[in-house]
Design an enzyme around this catalytic site. Structure first.
Site, PDB file in Angstrom:
ATOM      1  N   ARG A  50      91.753  12.620  81.933  1.00  0.00           N
ATOM      2  CA  ARG A  50      90.806  13.377  81.116  1.00  0.00           C
ATOM      3  C   ARG A  50      89.471  13.458  81.853  1.00  0.00           C
ATOM      4  O   ARG A  50      89.290  12.886  82.916  1.00  0.00           O
ATOM      5  CB  ARG A  50      90.683  12.798  79.696  1.00  0.00           C
ATOM      6  CG  ARG A  50      90.839  11.332  79.500  1.00  0.00           C
ATOM      7  CD  ARG A  50      89.729  10.494  80.066  1.00  0.00           C
ATOM      8  NE  ARG A  50      88.421  10.960  79.633  1.00  0.00           N
ATOM      9  CZ  ARG A  50      87.299  10.727  80.266  1.00  0.00           C
ATOM     10  NH1 ARG A  50      87.301  10.023  81.404  1.00  0.00           N
ATOM     11  NH2 ARG A  50      86.145  11.176  79.839  1.00  0.00           N
ATOM     12  N   GLY A  51      88.541  14.198  81.201  1.00  0.00           N
ATOM     13  CA  GLY A  51      87.269  14.487  81.866  1.00  0.00           C
ATOM     14  C   GLY A  51      87.431  15.801  82.614  1.00  0.00           C
ATOM     15  O   GLY A  51      88.402  15.962  83.387  1.00  0.00           O
ATOM     16  N   ALA A  52      86.505  16.742  82.386  1.00  0.00           N
ATOM     17  CA  ALA A  52      86.716  18.119  82.855  1.00  0.00           C
ATOM     18  C   ALA A  52      87.080  18.228  84.344  1.00  0.00           C
ATOM     19  O   ALA A  52      88.102  18.838  84.683  1.00  0.00           O
ATOM     20  CB  ALA A  52      85.484  18.960  82.518  1.00  0.00           C
ATOM     21  N   GLN A 191      85.966   6.756  74.408  1.00  0.00           N
ATOM     22  CA  GLN A 191      85.807   6.873  75.869  1.00  0.00           C
ATOM     23  C   GLN A 191      84.580   6.093  76.363  1.00  0.00           C
ATOM     24  O   GLN A 191      84.571   5.599  77.488  1.00  0.00           O
ATOM     25  CB  GLN A 191      85.668   8.343  76.288  1.00  0.00           C
ATOM     26  CG  GLN A 191      86.958   9.138  76.206  1.00  0.00           C
ATOM     27  CD  GLN A 191      87.102   9.843  74.874  1.00  0.00           C
ATOM     28  OE1 GLN A 191      86.600   9.376  73.859  1.00  0.00           O
ATOM     29  NE2 GLN A 191      87.789  10.970  74.874  1.00  0.00           N
ATOM     30  N   ASP A 232      81.882  20.123  79.434  1.00  0.00           N
ATOM     31  CA  ASP A 232      83.228  20.685  79.589  1.00  0.00           C
ATOM     32  C   ASP A 232      83.183  22.177  79.854  1.00  0.00           C
ATOM     33  O   ASP A 232      84.086  22.731  80.479  1.00  0.00           O
ATOM     34  CB  ASP A 232      84.070  20.389  78.341  1.00  0.00           C
ATOM     35  CG  ASP A 232      84.502  18.936  78.355  1.00  0.00           C
ATOM     36  OD1 ASP A 232      83.700  18.077  77.949  1.00  0.00           O
ATOM     37  OD2 ASP A 232      85.618  18.665  78.835  1.00  0.00           O
ATOM     38  N   LYS A 243      81.760  16.373  74.690  1.00  0.00           N
ATOM     39  CA  LYS A 243      82.435  15.524  73.700  1.00  0.00           C
ATOM     40  C   LYS A 243      81.724  15.538  72.352  1.00  0.00           C
ATOM     41  O   LYS A 243      80.498  15.500  72.283  1.00  0.00           O
ATOM     42  CB  LYS A 243      82.502  14.093  74.262  1.00  0.00           C
ATOM     43  CG  LYS A 243      83.102  13.047  73.361  1.00  0.00           C
ATOM     44  CD  LYS A 243      84.489  13.404  72.857  1.00  0.00           C
ATOM     45  CE  LYS A 243      85.478  13.720  73.959  1.00  0.00           C
ATOM     46  NZ  LYS A 243      86.721  14.374  73.454  1.00  0.00           N
TER      47      LYS A 243
HETATM   48  O1  MRU Z   1      88.161  14.398  75.783  1.00  0.00           O
HETATM   49  P1  MRU Z   1      87.644  13.969  77.132  1.00  0.00           P
HETATM   50  O2  MRU Z   1      87.655  12.505  77.335  1.00  0.00           O
HETATM   51  O3  MRU Z   1      88.323  14.727  78.254  1.00  0.00           O
HETATM   52  O4  MRU Z   1      86.119  14.456  77.119  1.00  0.00           O
HETATM   53  C1  MRU Z   1      85.333  14.248  78.257  1.00  0.00           C
HETATM   54  C2  MRU Z   1      83.950  14.752  78.142  1.00  0.00           C
HETATM   55  O5  MRU Z   1      83.545  15.304  77.144  1.00  0.00           O
HETATM   56  C3  MRU Z   1      83.098  14.646  79.382  1.00  0.00           C
HETATM   57  O6  MRU Z   1      81.766  14.439  79.041  1.00  0.00           O
HETATM   58  C4  MRU Z   1      83.205  15.940  80.185  1.00  0.00           C
HETATM   59  O7  MRU Z   1      84.545  16.307  80.358  1.00  0.00           O
HETATM   60  C5  MRU Z   1      82.571  15.815  81.526  1.00  0.00           C
HETATM   61  S1  MRU Z   1      83.430  14.694  82.600  1.00  0.00           S
HETATM   62  C6  MRU Z   1      82.582  14.657  84.062  1.00  0.00           C
END
Ligand code: MRU
Length: 330
Positions: A50-52, A191, A232, A243
């Site tokens: 996960r994480g963009a 997270q 994201d 998030k």
């Molecule tokens: O649902 P997730 O854990 O994928 O959400 C992640 C986030 O919202 C992060 O802040 C975003 O993806 C940036 S990661 C560098």
């Protein structure tokens, strides 16, 4: 530093993608092998990966694995791209792979799969460089003695290396500055607690974990001097999806006069979305709210739930954007 820890890589035979299963952290550091587009899509939609930016990297690399194992390009791409809707890096990375694929097909001198693997690894390397640059720019804002708040995890565990919102923190720590990071726990999937607190403490960063509803109180006590969050998808007007809970932090920061920075690669900026209203917000199952991280029931069965995974922070609440090109103030 744990930042050198590779959490997404090909197996030697190129037939599988090995990724750290983040749903098991912080209890277990276990890697899983993904061998098909279905497995890659499942890992992304279940937030094992996960994480963009990391979603984009895993998607590109996962596509290579699917092709190596005999899948059709278009079908594999379609399956992976539909795993999660909000992070634009997913479609960005897969569209880049598609463009590379059609170029490769034009030249008969190359074996497509090898060239595609190179392209996927390039996406990963470029992301690492981007994160490093975000760190160098953003760390200039961090002074000795500051308290910094972050929400969710936009760190090493969310990118090719270093992170986005955590990159300035790592760079400032490497430069010898002393400060404290407050990590929101980030309900419902924690997270902040499971991942951000984990990687920051592993890297000896002074970290204090708080529940999401404590930020206002800390701000009122002048314990927070700056907020760094990831993104994201950033719309053309600067509205930013991140998030769920990010919007609440931004509203609080505005009220208390605290700078609020969005950190992210240009690949997270989507000019096709004019404003935040055009961003599709993922809605996830209610069981993420009614049970504690899928384990212990915490609410009566049958209760209605609403579980949007992201929210949109309007650009007026954002002090600036930190990208690989520098700090762009609003
Ligand atoms: O649902 P997730 O854990 O994928 O959400 C992640 C986030 O919202 C992060 O802040 C975003 O993806 C940036 S990661 C560098």
């Amino acid at each position: 530093m744990m930042n050198d820890w590779d959490i997404c890589f090909f197996t030697d035979d190129g037939r599988a993608l090995r990724v750290l299963d983040q749903t098991l952290l912080p209890e277990q550091e276990r890697f899983i092998e993904l061998r098909s587009s279905e497995a890659v899509a499942e890992a992304i939609s279940r937030l094992r990966v996960r994480g963009a930016p990391l979603i984009g990297i895993a998607a590109a690399m996962g596509l290579c694995v699917a092709l190596t194992n005999g899948e059709d390009f278009d079908e594999a791409k379609r399956r992976i791209v539909s795993a999660r809707p909000t992070a634009v890096n997913l479609s960005w990375a897969l569209n880049r792979m598609e463009a590379a694929y059609s170029e490769i097909k034009k030249s008969s001198s190359h074996t497509p799969i090898e060239k595609l693997r190179e392209e996927a690894l390039l996406i990963k390397q470029e992301d690492a460089k981007t994160c490093y640059r975000i760190g160098q720019f953003g760390s200039q804002l961090i002074k000795d003695g500051m308290g910094i708040l972050t929400h969710c995890n936009a760190g090493h565990l969310a990118t090719g290396h270093y992170g986005t919102a955590l990159a300035p923190i790592y760079a400032a720590a490497e430069a010898g500055r002393r400060f404290r990071v407050y990590a929101d726990e980030t309900r419902p999937l924690l997270q902040g607690a499971r991942l951000t607190a984990y990687e920051l403490t592993r890297n000896n960063i002074d970290t204090t974990l708080i529940c999401d509803n404590m930020a206002a109180s800390l701000m009122a006590q002048h314990k927070i001097d700056m907020v760094f969050v990831g993104c994201d998808r950033v719309a053309a007007n600067g509205d930013t999806a991140n998030k769920i809970g990010t919007l609440a932090v931004a509203v609080l920061a505005k009220h208390f006069g605290i700078p609020f920075y969005v950190c992210g690669p240009l690949s997270s900026f989507d000019n096709q979305c004019k404003t935040g209203a055009d961003i599709v917000i993922e809605e996830r199952g209610g069981e993420e709210i009614t049970s504690l991280h899928y384990l212990k029931p915490m609410a009566p069965s049958g209760v209605h739930t609403f579980n949007p995974s992201f929210d949109v922070t309007p650009h007026e609440l954002i002090t600036g954007y930190i990208t690989e090109q520098g700090i762009n103030k609003n």
